[in-house]
Design a protein around this motif. Structure first.
Motif, short mmCIF file in Angstrom:
data_model
loop_
_atom_site.label_atom_id
_atom_site.label_comp_id
_atom_site.label_asym_id
_atom_site.label_seq_id
_atom_site.Cartn_x
_atom_site.Cartn_y
_atom_site.Cartn_z
N SER A 76 6.99 13.63 0.60
CA SER A 76 6.11 14.25 -0.40
C SER A 76 5.43 13.23 -1.31
O SER A 76 4.58 13.60 -2.11
CB SER A 76 6.90 15.24 -1.25
OG SER A 76 7.90 14.58 -1.98
N PHE A 86 2.84 16.70 3.16
CA PHE A 86 2.89 18.14 2.93
C PHE A 86 1.54 18.62 2.44
O PHE A 86 0.90 17.99 1.62
CB PHE A 86 3.95 18.50 1.87
CG PHE A 86 5.36 18.38 2.36
CD1 PHE A 86 5.88 19.30 3.25
CD2 PHE A 86 6.16 17.34 1.94
CE1 PHE A 86 7.18 19.19 3.69
CE2 PHE A 86 7.45 17.23 2.38
CZ PHE A 86 7.97 18.16 3.26
N THR A 92 4.82 25.48 1.49
CA THR A 92 5.44 24.16 1.28
C THR A 92 6.45 24.21 0.14
O THR A 92 7.54 23.68 0.25
CB THR A 92 4.36 23.12 0.98
OG1 THR A 92 3.47 23.06 2.08
CG2 THR A 92 4.96 21.75 0.74
N LEU A 96 10.51 23.51 0.20
CA LEU A 96 11.19 22.56 -0.66
C LEU A 96 12.26 23.23 -1.52
O LEU A 96 13.40 22.79 -1.57
CB LEU A 96 10.17 21.84 -1.55
CG LEU A 96 9.14 20.97 -0.83
CD1 LEU A 96 8.11 20.45 -1.82
CD2 LEU A 96 9.81 19.84 -0.12
#
Length: 123
Positions: A76, A86, A92, A96
């Motif tokens: 990231s 990402f 996304t 996470l």
């Protein structure tokens, strides 16, 4: 391998598997959205819970979670060209945050090895 060296080797393999699952999940969750997101989170949960069940310790869940988190943080971060691995979007962020939540839950509810002993010394 027995004893301490064996446990350390198992934890190291679990951490590497956590990084591999994070990389695969990062590719799948955006490529096959929304089923890819479910597949990526399911793979992470299976690895975290499987590590805890295999070792019967909280560290068994924390080792793959640590590898997963390290890989996700590295993926990231921005590159000098300004690119990100990402994409932006709620999928996304769900990957996470869902992965972090799964890691915490699996480490919290990890089975203890003392629950499975049946010899007279632990009673």
């Amino acid at each position: 391998m027995k004893g301490r060296a064996g446990r350390i080797a198992v934890y190291a393999v679990l951490a590497v598997l956590g990084a591999v699952v994070a990389l695969a999940g990062a590719l799948v969750q955006a490529g096959w959205f929304p089923l890819g997101l479910l597949l990526a989170l399911g793979g992470a949960v299976a690895l975290f819970h499987g590590g805890a069940r295999l070792t019967r310790t909280k560290t068994g869940a924390a080792a793959p979670a640590g590898g997963w988190m390290l890989a996700v943080l590295l993926l990231s971060s921005s590159r000098p060209e300004g690119d990100f691995f990402f994409g932006t979007g709620w999928g996304t962020y769900a990957f996470l945050l869902g992965g972090m939540l799964a890691a915490v839950i699996c480490a919290t509810f990890a089975p203890s090895g003392y629950l499975f002993r049946t010899d007279a010394t632990t009673r």
